[in-house]
Design a protein around this motif. Structure first.
Motif: not given
Length: 52
Positions: A33-44
């Motif tokens: 979950t944490y890694q997925y949020l990091v990835i989504l944050r980078q995309k934003v």
């Protein structure tokens, strides 16, 4: 929310799978979950920078 304002984009799922394969070991749900949020944050942030 108006349906005409909904935009589908990249989900980041491929990046999450790549990260999981690179770790080479099972991960906890919290780590995923944490890694997925990091990835989504980078995309934003990337999208915001591209729009400026």
């Amino acid at each position: 929310m108006d349906a005409d304002q909904i935009r589908l984009g990249e989900t980041g799922f491929e990046e999450l799978l790549r990260w999981l394969q690179e770790t080479g070991e099972p991960q906890t749900l919290e780590a995923l979950t944490y890694q997925y949020l990091v990835i989504l944050r980078q995309k934003v942030f990337q999208e915001e920078m591209a729009n400026e």
